[in-house]
Design an enzyme around this catalytic site. Structure first.
Site, PDB file in Angstrom:
ATOM      1  CE  LYS A  82      -0.066 -14.145 -11.047  1.00 42.89           C
ATOM      2  NZ  LYS A  82      -0.696 -12.808 -10.978  1.00 42.89           N
ATOM      3  CG  PHE A 107      16.721 -13.850   1.091  1.00 38.01           C
ATOM      4  CD1 PHE A 107      17.248 -12.699   0.514  1.00 38.01           C
ATOM      5  CD2 PHE A 107      16.823 -14.008   2.464  1.00 38.01           C
ATOM      6  CE1 PHE A 107      17.866 -11.736   1.305  1.00 38.01           C
ATOM      7  CE2 PHE A 107      17.451 -13.043   3.259  1.00 38.01           C
ATOM      8  CZ  PHE A 107      17.961 -11.908   2.671  1.00 38.01           C
ATOM      9  CG  ASP A 149       9.475  -9.850   3.993  1.00 36.40           C
ATOM     10  OD1 ASP A 149      10.544  -9.746   4.637  1.00 36.40           O
ATOM     11  OD2 ASP A 149       9.238  -9.199   2.958  1.00 36.40           O
ATOM     12  CG  ASP A 188       4.872  -9.558   7.441  1.00 29.48           C
ATOM     13  OD1 ASP A 188       5.504  -8.758   8.172  1.00 29.48           O
ATOM     14  OD2 ASP A 188       4.932  -9.541   6.211  1.00 29.48           O
ATOM     15  NE  ARG A 211       4.653 -15.019   0.678  1.00 30.25           N
ATOM     16  CZ  ARG A 211       4.551 -13.703   0.566  1.00 30.25           C
ATOM     17  NH1 ARG A 211       4.129 -13.192  -0.554  1.00 30.25           N
ATOM     18  NH2 ARG A 211       4.824 -12.909   1.574  1.00 30.25           N
ATOM     19  CG  ASP A 247       5.868  -2.369   5.325  1.00 25.72           C
ATOM     20  OD1 ASP A 247       5.577  -3.361   4.638  1.00 25.72           O
ATOM     21  OD2 ASP A 247       5.013  -1.547   5.734  1.00 25.72           O
ATOM     22  CE  LYS A 287       7.798  -5.609   2.485  1.00 26.27           C
ATOM     23  NZ  LYS A 287       6.787  -5.648   3.542  1.00 26.27           N
ATOM     24  CG  PHE A 337       3.751  -3.672  -9.678  1.00 25.56           C
ATOM     25  CD1 PHE A 337       4.292  -4.315  -8.575  1.00 25.56           C
ATOM     26  CD2 PHE A 337       2.967  -4.414 -10.545  1.00 25.56           C
ATOM     27  CE1 PHE A 337       4.075  -5.665  -8.340  1.00 25.56           C
ATOM     28  CE2 PHE A 337       2.746  -5.772 -10.334  1.00 25.56           C
ATOM     29  CZ  PHE A 337       3.287  -6.384  -9.222  1.00 25.56           C
ATOM     30  CG  ASP A 374      -0.420  -5.751  -5.322  1.00 25.39           C
ATOM     31  OD1 ASP A 374      -0.078  -6.143  -4.199  1.00 25.39           O
ATOM     32  OD2 ASP A 374      -0.879  -6.510  -6.201  1.00 25.39           O
ATOM     33  CG  ASP A 375      -1.030  -0.824  -1.708  1.00 21.90           C
ATOM     34  OD1 ASP A 375      -0.610  -2.004  -1.675  1.00 21.90           O
ATOM     35  OD2 ASP A 375      -0.368   0.146  -1.263  1.00 21.90           O
TER      36      ASP A 375
END
Ligand code: 5BL
Length: 349
Positions: free
Chosen positions: A54, A95, A100, A104, A109, A171, A197, A236, A240-241
Protein backbone atom coordinates in the site's frame (compact mmCIF):
# COMPACT_ATOMS: atom_id res chain seq x y z
CA UNK A 1 2.88 32.91 -18.25
CA UNK A 2 3.84 29.20 -17.99
CA UNK A 3 1.59 27.58 -15.38
CA UNK A 4 3.87 26.09 -12.66
CA UNK A 5 2.49 22.61 -12.05
CA UNK A 6 1.92 22.13 -8.32
CA UNK A 7 2.73 18.61 -7.18
CA UNK A 8 -0.08 16.60 -5.59
CA UNK A 9 1.07 13.67 -3.45
CA UNK A 10 -0.77 10.58 -4.68
CA UNK A 11 0.08 6.90 -5.18
CA UNK A 12 0.45 7.65 -8.89
CA UNK A 13 2.93 10.52 -8.34
CA UNK A 14 4.77 8.38 -5.77
CA UNK A 15 4.93 5.55 -8.35
CA UNK A 16 6.40 8.01 -10.87
CA UNK A 17 9.34 8.37 -8.48
CA UNK A 18 9.72 4.56 -8.33
CA UNK A 19 10.18 4.55 -12.10
CA UNK A 20 12.83 7.28 -11.85
CA UNK A 21 14.73 5.37 -9.14
CA UNK A 22 14.48 2.06 -10.99
CA UNK A 23 15.87 3.65 -14.15
CA UNK A 24 18.73 5.19 -12.16
CA UNK A 25 19.55 1.77 -10.68
CA UNK A 26 19.34 0.10 -14.10
CA UNK A 27 21.72 2.74 -15.49
CA UNK A 28 24.36 1.82 -12.91
CA UNK A 29 27.51 0.80 -14.87
CA UNK A 30 27.64 -2.64 -13.19
CA UNK A 31 24.09 -3.40 -14.33
CA UNK A 32 24.56 -1.86 -17.76
CA UNK A 33 27.57 -4.09 -18.45
CA UNK A 34 25.66 -7.29 -17.51
CA UNK A 35 24.47 -9.68 -20.22
CA UNK A 36 20.78 -9.03 -20.90
CA UNK A 37 19.46 -12.01 -18.88
CA UNK A 38 21.13 -10.62 -15.73
CA UNK A 39 19.86 -7.09 -16.41
CA UNK A 40 16.36 -8.48 -16.84
CA UNK A 41 16.70 -10.51 -13.64
CA UNK A 42 17.72 -7.48 -11.59
CA UNK A 43 14.86 -5.40 -12.99
CA UNK A 44 12.40 -8.18 -12.18
CA UNK A 45 13.70 -8.44 -8.59
CA UNK A 46 12.81 -4.74 -8.17
CA UNK A 47 9.48 -4.73 -10.04
CA UNK A 48 8.21 -7.95 -8.41
CA UNK A 49 9.12 -7.09 -4.80
CA UNK A 50 9.31 -3.32 -4.22
CA UNK A 51 6.01 -1.81 -5.43
CA UNK A 52 2.86 -3.84 -4.74
CA UNK A 53 2.17 -2.92 -1.12
CA UNK A 54 0.00 0.00 0.00
CA UNK A 55 3.13 2.21 0.06
CA UNK A 56 1.98 4.08 3.19
CA UNK A 57 5.37 4.00 4.93
CA UNK A 58 7.10 5.45 1.88
CA UNK A 59 4.42 8.05 1.21
CA UNK A 60 4.52 9.23 4.84
CA UNK A 61 7.94 10.92 4.43
CA UNK A 62 6.53 13.62 2.14
CA UNK A 63 3.62 14.27 4.53
CA UNK A 64 5.98 14.53 7.53
CA UNK A 65 8.28 17.00 5.76
CA UNK A 66 5.31 19.12 4.60
CA UNK A 67 3.84 19.08 8.12
CA UNK A 68 7.14 20.17 9.71
CA UNK A 69 7.48 22.96 7.12
CA UNK A 70 3.85 23.91 7.71
CA UNK A 71 3.38 23.72 3.96
CA UNK A 72 0.44 22.38 1.97
CA UNK A 73 2.78 21.16 -0.74
CA UNK A 74 6.57 20.87 -0.98
CA UNK A 75 8.79 22.81 -3.37
CA UNK A 76 9.78 20.78 -6.44
CA UNK A 77 13.40 20.23 -5.22
CA UNK A 78 12.09 18.70 -1.97
CA UNK A 79 9.50 16.45 -3.65
CA UNK A 80 11.97 14.11 -5.35
CA UNK A 81 14.30 13.91 -2.32
CA UNK A 82 11.43 13.19 0.12
CA UNK A 83 9.93 10.53 -2.13
CA UNK A 84 13.33 8.97 -2.83
CA UNK A 85 13.85 8.46 0.93
CA UNK A 86 10.27 7.21 1.15
CA UNK A 87 11.06 4.61 -1.47
CA UNK A 88 14.15 3.57 0.52
CA UNK A 89 11.73 2.52 3.28
CA UNK A 90 9.72 0.48 0.76
CA UNK A 91 13.00 -1.07 -0.50
CA UNK A 92 13.91 -1.90 3.12
CA UNK A 93 10.53 -3.55 3.61
CA UNK A 94 10.91 -5.51 0.34
CA UNK A 95 14.36 -6.75 1.46
CA UNK A 96 12.95 -8.00 4.78
CA UNK A 97 9.81 -9.51 3.24
CA UNK A 98 11.78 -11.54 0.68
CA UNK A 99 14.10 -12.79 3.45
CA UNK A 100 11.35 -13.40 6.04
CA UNK A 101 9.20 -15.35 3.56
CA UNK A 102 12.10 -17.77 3.00
CA UNK A 103 12.64 -18.16 6.76
CA UNK A 104 8.92 -18.63 7.41
CA UNK A 105 8.34 -20.92 4.44
CA UNK A 106 5.54 -18.61 3.31
CA UNK A 107 3.59 -19.32 0.12
CA UNK A 108 2.09 -16.00 -0.96
CA UNK A 109 2.88 -12.34 -0.29
CA UNK A 110 0.66 -9.39 -1.35
CA UNK A 111 -1.57 -11.79 -3.29
CA UNK A 112 1.15 -13.34 -5.44
CA UNK A 113 3.63 -16.21 -4.91
CA UNK A 114 6.58 -15.25 -2.67
CA UNK A 115 9.62 -14.38 -4.79
CA UNK A 116 11.61 -17.45 -3.63
CA UNK A 117 8.66 -19.70 -4.56
CA UNK A 118 9.10 -18.82 -8.23
CA UNK A 119 10.34 -21.92 -10.11
CA UNK A 120 13.42 -20.12 -11.49
CA UNK A 121 14.29 -18.34 -8.20
CA UNK A 122 14.52 -20.61 -5.11
CA UNK A 123 17.60 -19.75 -3.07
CA UNK A 124 18.79 -17.18 -5.58
CA UNK A 125 16.32 -15.05 -3.59
CA UNK A 126 18.99 -14.88 -0.84
CA UNK A 127 21.25 -12.92 -3.17
CA UNK A 128 18.28 -10.91 -4.42
CA UNK A 129 17.35 -9.61 -0.94
CA UNK A 130 20.99 -8.57 -0.45
CA UNK A 131 20.75 -6.59 -3.71
CA UNK A 132 17.49 -5.02 -2.52
CA UNK A 133 19.24 -3.79 0.63
CA UNK A 134 22.19 -2.46 -1.41
CA UNK A 135 19.78 -0.39 -3.54
CA UNK A 136 18.84 1.64 -0.43
CA UNK A 137 22.37 3.02 -0.16
CA UNK A 138 22.68 3.57 -3.92
CA UNK A 139 19.50 5.68 -3.81
CA UNK A 140 20.67 7.61 -0.70
CA UNK A 141 24.01 8.34 -2.39
CA UNK A 142 22.25 9.50 -5.57
CA UNK A 143 19.73 11.74 -3.83
CA UNK A 144 21.33 12.85 -0.56
CA UNK A 145 24.99 13.46 -1.51
CA UNK A 146 25.74 17.04 -0.57
CA UNK A 147 22.77 17.30 1.83
CA UNK A 148 23.83 18.15 5.43
CA UNK A 149 21.77 15.17 6.61
CA UNK A 150 23.50 12.64 4.31
CA UNK A 151 25.43 10.91 7.12
CA UNK A 152 22.43 11.00 9.48
CA UNK A 153 20.25 9.26 6.88
CA UNK A 154 22.94 6.62 6.23
CA UNK A 155 23.19 5.95 9.98
CA UNK A 156 19.40 5.90 10.29
CA UNK A 157 18.93 3.18 7.65
CA UNK A 158 21.82 1.11 9.04
CA UNK A 159 20.45 1.39 12.59
CA UNK A 160 16.85 0.55 11.63
CA UNK A 161 18.04 -2.42 9.55
CA UNK A 162 19.97 -3.67 12.60
CA UNK A 163 16.93 -3.17 14.85
CA UNK A 164 14.58 -4.90 12.44
CA UNK A 165 16.94 -7.89 12.11
CA UNK A 166 17.01 -8.16 15.92
CA UNK A 167 13.22 -8.15 15.91
CA UNK A 168 13.25 -11.05 13.47
CA UNK A 169 15.91 -12.86 15.58
CA UNK A 170 13.70 -12.58 18.65
CA UNK A 171 10.59 -13.65 16.74
CA UNK A 172 12.29 -16.69 15.17
CA UNK A 173 13.84 -17.90 18.44
CA UNK A 174 10.67 -17.28 20.48
CA UNK A 175 8.24 -18.97 18.10
CA UNK A 176 10.25 -21.51 16.10
CA UNK A 177 8.11 -23.20 13.49
CA UNK A 178 6.38 -26.37 14.64
CA UNK A 179 7.68 -26.18 18.22
CA UNK A 180 5.30 -24.56 20.70
CA UNK A 181 7.21 -23.37 23.79
CA UNK A 182 4.56 -21.26 25.48
CA UNK A 183 6.85 -20.33 28.38
CA UNK A 184 8.49 -17.82 26.02
CA UNK A 185 5.16 -16.23 25.06
CA UNK A 186 5.21 -13.31 27.52
CA UNK A 187 3.83 -9.84 26.78
CA UNK A 188 7.27 -8.35 27.53
CA UNK A 189 8.91 -10.50 24.83
CA UNK A 190 5.99 -9.81 22.50
CA UNK A 191 6.40 -6.04 22.95
CA UNK A 192 10.13 -6.31 22.20
CA UNK A 193 9.46 -8.32 19.04
CA UNK A 194 6.95 -5.82 17.62
CA UNK A 195 9.07 -2.82 18.66
CA UNK A 196 12.19 -4.00 16.83
CA UNK A 197 10.57 -5.97 13.99
CA UNK A 198 7.81 -3.52 13.03
CA UNK A 199 7.63 -0.22 14.93
CA UNK A 200 11.10 1.16 14.09
CA UNK A 201 10.91 0.79 10.31
CA UNK A 202 7.17 1.40 9.97
CA UNK A 203 6.71 4.45 12.18
CA UNK A 204 9.98 5.87 13.51
CA UNK A 205 11.88 5.66 10.19
CA UNK A 206 9.42 7.62 7.98
CA UNK A 207 9.20 10.44 10.53
CA UNK A 208 12.96 10.53 11.21
CA UNK A 209 13.57 10.80 7.44
CA UNK A 210 11.21 13.78 7.24
CA UNK A 211 12.95 15.36 10.25
CA UNK A 212 16.39 15.05 8.64
CA UNK A 213 15.15 16.62 5.41
CA UNK A 214 13.60 19.44 7.45
CA UNK A 215 17.04 20.11 8.98
CA UNK A 216 16.13 19.06 12.53
CA UNK A 217 19.33 18.15 14.42
CA UNK A 218 18.24 18.30 18.09
CA UNK A 219 18.68 14.77 19.56
CA UNK A 220 15.82 15.46 22.00
CA UNK A 221 13.43 15.95 19.07
CA UNK A 222 14.39 12.48 17.72
CA UNK A 223 14.05 10.96 21.21
CA UNK A 224 10.55 12.44 21.63
CA UNK A 225 9.52 11.23 18.18
CA UNK A 226 10.93 7.75 18.91
CA UNK A 227 9.03 7.53 22.20
CA UNK A 228 5.67 8.43 20.63
CA UNK A 229 6.12 6.52 17.37
CA UNK A 230 7.22 3.25 18.95
CA UNK A 231 4.04 3.26 21.04
CA UNK A 232 2.07 3.96 17.87
CA UNK A 233 3.85 1.11 16.11
CA UNK A 234 3.17 -1.32 18.99
CA UNK A 235 -0.52 -0.39 18.87
CA UNK A 236 -0.53 -0.90 15.11
CA UNK A 237 0.81 -4.45 15.39
CA UNK A 238 -1.46 -5.36 18.33
CA UNK A 239 -4.44 -4.17 16.28
CA UNK A 240 -3.14 -6.26 13.35
CA UNK A 241 -3.00 -9.33 15.61
CA UNK A 242 -6.53 -8.62 16.88
CA UNK A 243 -7.90 -8.22 13.32
CA UNK A 244 -6.19 -11.45 12.24
CA UNK A 245 -8.66 -13.24 14.53
CA UNK A 246 -11.63 -10.86 14.79
CA UNK A 247 -11.42 -8.77 11.59
CA UNK A 248 -13.61 -9.28 8.54
CA UNK A 249 -11.46 -11.10 5.94
CA UNK A 250 -13.18 -9.01 3.25
CA UNK A 251 -11.91 -5.82 4.88
CA UNK A 252 -8.45 -6.87 6.04
CA UNK A 253 -7.85 -8.59 2.70
CA UNK A 254 -6.71 -11.94 4.12
CA UNK A 255 -7.95 -14.82 6.24
CA UNK A 256 -6.15 -14.86 9.58
CA UNK A 257 -3.89 -17.85 10.30
CA UNK A 258 -1.95 -16.73 13.39
CA UNK A 259 -3.42 -19.51 15.56
CA UNK A 260 -2.47 -22.23 13.06
CA UNK A 261 0.93 -20.62 12.53
CA UNK A 262 1.83 -20.70 16.23
CA UNK A 263 2.38 -16.92 16.01
CA UNK A 264 3.57 -15.09 19.11
CA UNK A 265 0.65 -12.64 18.98
CA UNK A 266 -0.86 -10.20 21.45
CA UNK A 267 -3.93 -12.47 21.73
CA UNK A 268 -2.04 -15.60 22.78
CA UNK A 269 0.33 -13.71 25.13
CA UNK A 270 -2.64 -11.98 26.81
CA UNK A 271 -4.55 -15.27 26.98
CA UNK A 272 -1.61 -17.00 28.68
CA UNK A 273 -1.35 -14.15 31.18
CA UNK A 274 -4.94 -14.76 32.35
CA UNK A 275 -5.37 -18.49 31.69
CA UNK A 276 -5.93 -21.03 34.50
CA UNK A 277 -3.77 -24.15 34.56
CA UNK A 278 -6.56 -26.07 32.79
CA UNK A 279 -6.86 -23.35 30.15
CA UNK A 280 -3.08 -23.39 29.64
CA UNK A 281 -3.34 -27.14 28.99
CA UNK A 282 -5.95 -26.44 26.31
CA UNK A 283 -3.59 -23.91 24.71
CA UNK A 284 -0.70 -26.38 24.86
CA UNK A 285 -2.83 -29.03 23.17
CA UNK A 286 -4.32 -26.89 20.42
CA UNK A 287 -2.25 -23.75 19.65
CA UNK A 288 -0.19 -24.02 16.45
CA UNK A 289 -2.31 -26.90 15.12
CA UNK A 290 -3.96 -26.41 11.73
CA UNK A 291 -7.04 -28.60 12.19
CA UNK A 292 -10.26 -26.49 12.45
CA UNK A 293 -11.25 -28.20 15.73
CA UNK A 294 -8.06 -26.99 17.40
CA UNK A 295 -8.55 -23.47 16.06
CA UNK A 296 -12.13 -23.58 17.41
CA UNK A 297 -10.87 -24.60 20.88
CA UNK A 298 -8.48 -21.62 20.94
CA UNK A 299 -11.14 -19.17 19.71
CA UNK A 300 -13.56 -20.53 22.34
CA UNK A 301 -10.91 -19.91 24.99
CA UNK A 302 -10.38 -16.36 23.65
CA UNK A 303 -14.13 -15.82 24.08
CA UNK A 304 -14.05 -17.13 27.67
CA UNK A 305 -11.13 -14.82 28.49
CA UNK A 306 -13.00 -11.96 26.79
CA UNK A 307 -9.98 -10.90 24.75
CA UNK A 308 -12.12 -8.68 22.53
CA UNK A 309 -13.01 -6.48 25.50
CA UNK A 310 -9.40 -6.53 26.68
CA UNK A 311 -8.28 -5.31 23.25
CA UNK A 312 -10.94 -2.58 23.16
CA UNK A 313 -9.80 -1.36 26.57
CA UNK A 314 -6.15 -1.36 25.44
CA UNK A 315 -7.11 0.44 22.20
CA UNK A 316 -8.99 3.21 24.04
CA UNK A 317 -6.19 3.61 26.60
CA UNK A 318 -3.50 3.64 23.93
CA UNK A 319 -5.32 6.23 21.79
CA UNK A 320 -5.94 8.50 24.80
CA UNK A 321 -2.35 8.31 26.03
CA UNK A 322 -0.89 8.90 22.58
CA UNK A 323 -3.23 11.85 21.91
CA UNK A 324 -2.21 13.43 25.20
CA UNK A 325 1.54 12.94 24.62
CA UNK A 326 1.22 14.35 21.11
CA UNK A 327 -0.59 17.42 22.49
CA UNK A 328 2.02 17.90 25.24
CA UNK A 329 5.15 17.59 23.10
CA UNK A 330 6.69 20.72 21.62
CA UNK A 331 9.34 19.06 19.43
CA UNK A 332 7.26 19.16 16.26
CA UNK A 333 3.91 20.27 14.79
CA UNK A 334 1.25 17.88 16.10
CA UNK A 335 0.16 17.12 12.54
CA UNK A 336 3.35 15.08 12.10
CA UNK A 337 1.96 12.56 14.58
CA UNK A 338 -1.82 13.00 14.29
CA UNK A 339 -1.84 12.38 10.52
CA UNK A 340 -0.34 8.93 11.19
CA UNK A 341 -2.47 8.29 14.28
CA UNK A 342 -5.71 8.96 12.39
CA UNK A 343 -4.75 6.50 9.64
CA UNK A 344 -3.94 3.54 11.86
CA UNK A 345 -6.79 3.58 14.34
CA UNK A 346 -10.18 2.00 13.72
CA UNK A 347 -9.95 0.37 10.34
CA UNK A 348 -13.52 -0.93 10.09
CA UNK A 349 -13.79 -4.57 11.16
O1 5BL B 1 1.86 -1.55 3.54
C1 5BL B 1 1.22 -0.54 3.94
O2 5BL B 1 1.44 0.65 3.56
C2 5BL B 1 0.10 -0.76 4.90
C3 5BL B 1 -0.49 -2.02 5.03
C4 5BL B 1 -1.56 -2.17 5.90
C5 5BL B 1 -2.00 -1.05 6.63
C6 5BL B 1 -3.09 -1.17 7.54
C7 5BL B 1 -3.50 -0.06 8.26
C8 5BL B 1 -4.60 -0.18 9.21
C9 5BL B 1 -5.45 0.82 9.59
C10 5BL B 1 -6.32 0.25 10.55
C11 5BL B 1 -5.95 -1.07 10.69
N1 5BL B 1 -4.89 -1.33 9.87
C12 5BL B 1 -2.85 1.18 8.15
C13 5BL B 1 -1.75 1.32 7.29
C14 5BL B 1 -1.01 2.61 7.27
C15 5BL B 1 -1.67 3.75 6.86
C16 5BL B 1 -1.01 4.99 6.86
C17 5BL B 1 0.30 5.10 7.30
C18 5BL B 1 0.97 3.95 7.76
C19 5BL B 1 2.31 4.05 8.23
C20 5BL B 1 2.97 2.93 8.68
C21 5BL B 1 2.34 1.68 8.65
C22 5BL B 1 1.03 1.54 8.20
C23 5BL B 1 0.33 2.68 7.74
C24 5BL B 1 -1.34 0.20 6.50
N2 5BL B 1 -0.31 0.32 5.61
Amino acid sequence: KRQRSTYTHTRESFMDVYNILREELMKDPVVQSHPSHAKEWFQEVLDYNVPGGKLNRGMAVYDVLAAIKGAEALAEADVLQANALGWCIEWLQAFFLVADDIMDGSITRRGQPCWYKQEKVGMIACNDYILLECCIFKIIKQHMAGHPGYLKVMELFHEVTYQTAHGQLLDLTTAPQGRVDLSKYTLDTYMRIVTYKTAYYSFYLPVACGMVLAGITDPQAYATAEDILLDMGRYFQIQDDYLDCYGDPEVIGKIGTDIEDNKCSWLICTALQHASQEQQDIIKAHYGASDPASVAHIKELYEKLDLEAKFKAYEAQSYATLSQRIAEQTAMPRLVFTSLLDKIYKRCK
